[in-house]
Design an enzyme around this catalytic site. Structure first.
Site, PDB file in Angstrom:
ATOM      1  CG  HIS A   1      -2.066  -1.071   1.175  1.00 26.03           C
ATOM      2  ND1 HIS A   1      -2.072  -1.919   2.293  1.00 26.03           N
ATOM      3  CD2 HIS A   1      -3.018  -1.388   0.342  1.00 26.03           C
ATOM      4  CE1 HIS A   1      -3.238  -2.569   2.277  1.00 26.03           C
ATOM      5  NE2 HIS A   1      -3.712  -2.104   0.955  1.00 26.03           N
TER       6      HIS A   1
ATOM      7  CB  CYS B   1      -2.828  -0.893   8.405  1.00 29.66           C
ATOM      8  SG  CYS B   1      -1.659  -2.063   8.754  1.00 29.66           S
TER       9      CYS B   1
HETATM   10  C1  CIR Z   1      -3.141  -7.721   3.585  1.00 27.83           C
HETATM   11  O1  CIR Z   1      -2.567  -8.348   2.431  1.00 27.83           O
HETATM   12  O2  CIR Z   1      -4.345  -6.919   3.065  1.00 27.83           O
HETATM   13  C2  CIR Z   1      -2.912  -7.692   4.849  1.00 27.83           C
HETATM   14  N1  CIR Z   1      -2.100  -8.883   5.206  1.00 27.83           N
HETATM   15  C3  CIR Z   1      -2.041  -6.711   5.135  1.00 27.83           C
HETATM   16  C4  CIR Z   1      -2.856  -5.400   5.126  1.00 27.83           C
HETATM   17  C5  CIR Z   1      -1.849  -4.052   5.486  1.00 27.83           C
HETATM   18  N2  CIR Z   1      -2.695  -3.012   5.288  1.00 27.83           N
HETATM   19  C6  CIR Z   1      -2.205  -1.537   5.316  1.00 27.83           C
HETATM   20  O3  CIR Z   1      -0.874  -1.595   5.191  1.00 27.83           O
HETATM   21  N3  CIR Z   1      -2.742  -0.365   5.206  1.00 27.83           N
END
Ligand code: CIR
Length: 272
Positions: free
Chosen positions: A172, A262
């Site tokens: 992201h 996040c």
């Molecule tokens: C994903 O792949 O969606 C989750 N394992 C990690 C999401 C992390 N979110 C972020 O950095 N905003």
């Protein structure tokens, strides 16, 4: 409407569920996640927000969704408007419903990213987070051009300018760059596709140091930022810039490509 809003310090959080260790991976190899340690680290994260003056509000758990703890991805809040995300990963599509329910109850206006648009909240960097601000949106494996165009249309009436940013090296946009209180954008150059997007880009030496959460002024008047404990050199540098640094160990979430941003959605203005 924005003028009538008052500042607030509330943050949405979502408890990790029993399937956390199955969370999606895109750029990292899977390494074992300790669920008990993750639960303690999450409590530590919520406590750190609380110590900096933020009231946590829990979004109802979504125990079938391994990545639900990464609640930031489910919404973009701008002023009194909550733009409910449409996650790029189909496995994560059930997650935003609980966030929508919580923000509706808090008095936010609700808008939706609609198909074929996709957008993850983690791809959206705002600074400053109010009227007339700039919003950078990562064009990533999760967020597409249609999703960014919809966000642009929804935020334009609030005075925001949305700029699409190419992103290929991390999950992201906010895994690559975040903003300091003075507007400088910090990032770890090996994972930033095009630093020239930002006039005031500042390189920092550690990847986990490229994510900070702005916590606002502390009791001594200094601006506080939340940072991963995995970025000690960045901590020293941030302190040299006059910032008060609050660190949290979030190793189990970092194994799943998560970071300090996040794990919460900061609600900086009360819409009521
Ligand atoms: C994903 O792949 O969606 C989750 N394992 C990690 C999401 C992390 N979110 C972020 O950095 N905003």
């Amino acid at each position: 409407m924005m003028d009538a809003m008052t500042d607030s310090r509330r943050a949405l959080v979502r408890r990790p569920g029993p399937r956390l260790a199955e969370g999606l991976l895109t750029h990292l190899q899977r390494t074992p996640v300790d669920p008990d340690l993750a639960a303690r680290q999450w409590q530590g994260y919520v406590a750190a927000l609380g110590s900096a003056g933020w009231d946590p509000i829990e979004v109802p758990a979504a125990d079938d969704c391994p990545d639900a703890v990464f609640v930031e991805d489910t919404v973009v809040v701008y002023g009194d408007l909550a733009v409910i995300a449409r996650p790029g990963a189909p496995e994560r599509r059930p997650e935003p419903a609980g966030t929508e329910q919580t923000l509706l109850a808090l008095g936010y206006r609700i808008a939706q990213i609609e198909a074929p648009g996709t957008l993850d909240g983690g791809d959206v960097l705002k600074h400053p987070a109010g009227p007339g601000g700039t919003v950078w949106a990562g064009l990533s494996s999760r967020t597409n051009a249609e999703g960014v165009a919809q966000l642009r249309g929804l935020l334009a009436p609030l005075g925001a300018t949305v700029i699409g940013v190419p992103l290929t090296k991390v999950l992201h946009l906010k895994s690559a760059v975040t903003a300091l209180p003075d507007g400088r954008v910090i990032g770890y150059p090996p994972v930033v596709d095009d630093p020239s997007v930002w006039d005031a880009f500042t390189a920092i030496p550690e990847e986990p140091g490229s994510h900070v959460v702005l916590l606002g002024a502390g009791e001594d008047g200094r601006e506080q930022v939340l940072l991963s404990a995995a970025a000690p050199q960045t901590k020293t540098w941030l302190e040299s810039q006059g910032l008060a640094v609050v660190t949290v160990d979030i190793s189990e979430f970092e194994k799943l490509e998560g970071c300090v941003t996040c794990l919460s959605v900061r609600l900086r203005h009360d819409p009521q």
